[in-house]
Design a protein around this motif. Structure first.
Motif, PDB file in Angstrom:
ATOM      1  N   LYS A 173      35.320  13.373 -28.573  1.00 49.83           N
ATOM      2  CA  LYS A 173      35.768  14.396 -27.645  1.00 49.83           C
ATOM      3  C   LYS A 173      35.031  15.689 -27.927  1.00 49.83           C
ATOM      4  N   PRO A 174      34.655  16.403 -26.868  1.00 46.59           N
ATOM      5  CA  PRO A 174      33.949  17.674 -27.097  1.00 46.59           C
ATOM      6  C   PRO A 174      34.849  18.651 -27.819  1.00 46.59           C
ATOM      7  N   GLN A 175      34.323  19.258 -28.865  1.00 47.38           N
ATOM      8  CA  GLN A 175      35.113  20.214 -29.642  1.00 47.38           C
ATOM      9  C   GLN A 175      35.199  21.542 -28.916  1.00 47.38           C
ATOM     10  N   LYS A 176      36.362  22.187 -29.097  1.00 46.32           N
ATOM     11  CA  LYS A 176      36.543  23.495 -28.480  1.00 46.32           C
ATOM     12  C   LYS A 176      35.681  24.518 -29.194  1.00 46.32           C
ATOM     13  N   ASP A 177      35.118  25.413 -28.421  1.00 46.71           N
ATOM     14  CA  ASP A 177      34.339  26.470 -29.050  1.00 46.71           C
ATOM     15  C   ASP A 177      35.265  27.569 -29.550  1.00 46.71           C
ATOM     16  N   SER A 178      34.726  28.498 -30.294  1.00 50.20           N
ATOM     17  CA  SER A 178      35.523  29.556 -30.920  1.00 50.20           C
ATOM     18  C   SER A 178      36.227  30.432 -29.893  1.00 50.20           C
ATOM     19  N   LYS A 179      35.592  30.625 -28.742  1.00 51.00           N
ATOM     20  CA  LYS A 179      36.200  31.468 -27.705  1.00 51.00           C
ATOM     21  C   LYS A 179      37.499  30.853 -27.177  1.00 51.00           C
ATOM     22  N   GLU A 180      37.499  29.520 -27.009  1.00 57.23           N
ATOM     23  CA  GLU A 180      38.702  28.822 -26.537  1.00 57.23           C
ATOM     24  C   GLU A 180      39.825  28.938 -27.561  1.00 57.23           C
ATOM     25  N   TYR A 181      39.473  28.747 -28.846  1.00 48.40           N
ATOM     26  CA  TYR A 181      40.478  28.868 -29.913  1.00 48.40           C
ATOM     27  C   TYR A 181      41.079  30.270 -29.938  1.00 48.40           C
ATOM     28  N   ILE A 182      40.224  31.259 -29.846  1.00 49.54           N
ATOM     29  CA  ILE A 182      40.695  32.645 -29.873  1.00 49.54           C
ATOM     30  C   ILE A 182      41.604  32.927 -28.684  1.00 49.54           C
ATOM     31  N   SER A 183      41.227  32.400 -27.530  1.00 49.89           N
ATOM     32  CA  SER A 183      42.036  32.601 -26.318  1.00 49.89           C
ATOM     33  C   SER A 183      43.417  31.951 -26.459  1.00 49.89           C
ATOM     34  N   GLU A 184      43.424  30.722 -27.007  1.00 46.69           N
ATOM     35  CA  GLU A 184      44.692  30.018 -27.218  1.00 46.69           C
ATOM     36  C   GLU A 184      45.567  30.756 -28.223  1.00 46.69           C
ATOM     37  N   LEU A 185      44.938  31.219 -29.295  1.00 47.11           N
ATOM     38  CA  LEU A 185      45.688  31.959 -30.314  1.00 47.11           C
ATOM     39  C   LEU A 185      46.272  33.249 -29.748  1.00 47.11           C
ATOM     40  N   GLU A 186      45.501  33.927 -28.921  1.00 48.51           N
ATOM     41  CA  GLU A 186      45.985  35.161 -28.294  1.00 48.51           C
ATOM     42  C   GLU A 186      47.191  34.879 -27.398  1.00 48.51           C
ATOM     43  N   ASP A 187      47.104  33.778 -26.640  1.00 50.06           N
ATOM     44  CA  ASP A 187      48.221  33.392 -25.759  1.00 50.06           C
ATOM     45  C   ASP A 187      49.480  33.096 -26.573  1.00 50.06           C
ATOM     46  N   LYS A 188      49.293  32.377 -27.703  1.00 49.77           N
ATOM     47  CA  LYS A 188      50.436  32.044 -28.557  1.00 49.77           C
ATOM     48  C   LYS A 188      51.049  33.299 -29.191  1.00 49.77           C
ATOM     49  N   ILE A 189      50.182  34.214 -29.605  1.00 51.83           N
ATOM     50  CA  ILE A 189      50.667  35.460 -30.206  1.00 51.83           C
ATOM     51  C   ILE A 189      51.462  36.272 -29.188  1.00 51.83           C
ATOM     52  N   ILE A 190      50.955  36.333 -27.966  1.00 51.68           N
ATOM     53  CA  ILE A 190      51.650  37.060 -26.882  1.00 51.68           C
ATOM     54  C   ILE A 190      53.011  36.416 -26.606  1.00 51.68           C
ATOM     55  N   ASP A 191      53.009  35.056 -26.558  1.00 49.35           N
ATOM     56  CA  ASP A 191      54.257  34.330 -26.303  1.00 49.35           C
ATOM     57  C   ASP A 191      55.279  34.571 -27.417  1.00 49.35           C
ATOM     58  N   LEU A 192      54.831  34.525 -28.669  1.00 48.50           N
ATOM     59  CA  LEU A 192      55.728  34.781 -29.809  1.00 48.50           C
ATOM     60  C   LEU A 192      56.227  36.220 -29.819  1.00 48.50           C
ATOM     61  N   SER A 193      55.359  37.137 -29.445  1.00 46.12           N
ATOM     62  CA  SER A 193      55.759  38.552 -29.374  1.00 46.12           C
ATOM     63  C   SER A 193      56.850  38.764 -28.334  1.00 46.12           C
ATOM     64  N   LEU A 194      56.692  38.095 -27.189  1.00 47.57           N
ATOM     65  CA  LEU A 194      57.704  38.207 -26.127  1.00 47.57           C
ATOM     66  C   LEU A 194      59.035  37.605 -26.573  1.00 47.57           C
ATOM     67  N   GLN A 195      58.953  36.448 -27.276  1.00 46.86           N
ATOM     68  CA  GLN A 195      60.177  35.817 -27.799  1.00 46.86           C
ATOM     69  C   GLN A 195      60.870  36.725 -28.809  1.00 46.86           C
ATOM     70  N   LEU A 196      60.050  37.329 -29.692  1.00 46.84           N
ATOM     71  CA  LEU A 196      60.597  38.235 -30.700  1.00 46.84           C
ATOM     72  C   LEU A 196      61.258  39.449 -30.049  1.00 46.84           C
ATOM     73  N   LYS A 197      60.606  39.996 -29.022  1.00 47.91           N
ATOM     74  CA  LYS A 197      61.152  41.146 -28.309  1.00 47.91           C
ATOM     75  C   LYS A 197      62.478  40.789 -27.641  1.00 47.91           C
ATOM     76  N   THR A 198      62.531  39.589 -27.048  1.00 48.49           N
ATOM     77  CA  THR A 198      63.773  39.130 -26.397  1.00 48.49           C
ATOM     78  C   THR A 198      64.905  39.017 -27.406  1.00 48.49           C
ATOM     79  N   GLN A 199      64.593  38.438 -28.577  1.00 47.38           N
ATOM     80  CA  GLN A 199      65.606  38.295 -29.619  1.00 47.38           C
ATOM     81  C   GLN A 199      66.060  39.647 -30.158  1.00 47.38           C
ATOM     82  N   ASN A 200      65.097  40.570 -30.318  1.00 42.91           N
ATOM     83  CA  ASN A 200      65.450  41.917 -30.790  1.00 42.91           C
ATOM     84  C   ASN A 200      66.353  42.630 -29.794  1.00 42.91           C
TER      85      ASN A 200
END
Length: 265
Positions: free
Chosen positions: A3-30
């Motif tokens: 399978k074609p491996q993801k490039d670094s840009k895709e990983y960074i984009s996914e990580l950014e999305d996850k961080i944003i999602d976790l931040s929103l969850q944290l804000k909701t809980q707070n």
């Protein structure tokens, strides 16, 4: 094929999305925690406010009795002791109610759901009320289904609700009044209506009756001070049972409380 491996840009984009999602969850809980803290602070403030007067009254009269004990007649002593007793009794009742209310209101409050013969449960509660020597009202079951209905309920908590509603009906009715209880099957729900001919509630106050510490009348028909936690607690319990509780009332003519609980299938 590999399978074609993801490039670094895709990983960074996914990580950014996850961080944003976790931040929103944290804000909701707070935000949720902040709301809970604000609500608890308001409850404690109201509890403190409601306790100040009875505790202050009991302290003042007991201090007066100690200072002037040699001047007291038996009649005056009895009168002041009764004031101390009534004030202390109200404070204890308020603390007990508040403890129950907090227990019911917590997110992790345990409910022991099991199939219970609801008609039998309600009938026993009414029989116990009618046997009480101090009861000044009669409670009559007007209609009752012939079928035996088993409801998936927490018997202890539903008993708490039914007792609270019946006690309210008795407290705000005149002496020797009759309280009518009707039970019927309505579209997979058992509906219990408890009707009194007491002092009633104004249309303006009806919208607030389930609010914590809301009191329409400071004292009931028997000059006992009201607390304002019973209906709020009852609503929380009924909602946990996926049921509905509602109130209709006419000022000066009486009140009807309807409790609808789903029938187990």
């Amino acid at each position: 094929m590999k399978k074609p491996q993801k490039d670094s840009k895709e990983y960074i984009s996914e990580l950014e999305d996850k961080i944003i999602d976790l931040s929103l969850q944290l804000k909701t809980q707070n935000n949720l925690l902040e709301l809970i803290e604000i609500k608890n602070n308001k409850l404690i403030s109201k509890l403190t406010h409601n306790l100040k007067n009875p505790i202050g009254t009991a302290f003042s009269f007991s201090e007066m009795m100690l200072v002037d004990s040699d001047k007291y007649t038996p009649e005056k002593l009895e009168k002041h002791l009764q004031i101390v007793k009534d004030s202390s009794q109200y404070a204890i009742s308020l603390l007990n109610k508040f403890a129950n209310f907090q227990r019911i209101s917590t997110l992790n409050c345990n409910y022991n759901f099991e199939l219970i013969n609801y008609i039998e449960l309600l009938t026993k509660i009414i029989e116990n009320f009618n046997k009480q020597a101090e009861s000044n009202c009669s409670i009559l079951i007007n209609t009752i289904p012939k079928e035996i209905f088993e409801l998936n309920i927490d018997a202890e908590k539903i008993t708490l609700v039914l007792k609270q509603i019946i006690e309210n009906a008795m407290r705000f009715s005149s002496e020797y009044s009759i309280i009518i209880v009707d039970i019927k099957n309505n579209n997979n729900y058992i509906e219990t209506t408890i009707t009194d001919t007491g002092i009633g509630i104004s249309e303006n106050d009806l919208k607030d009756v389930f609010n914590d510490f809301f009191v329409v009348n400071t004292y009931d028909s028997y000059k006992k001070k009201c607390i304002g936690l019973g209906l709020s607690m009852a609503q929380k319990i009924i909602q946990k049972h996926k049921g509905i509780i509602s109130i209709n009332s006419i000022l000066g003519k009486g009140t009807t409380v309807k409790i609808s609980l789903p029938i187990h299938k």
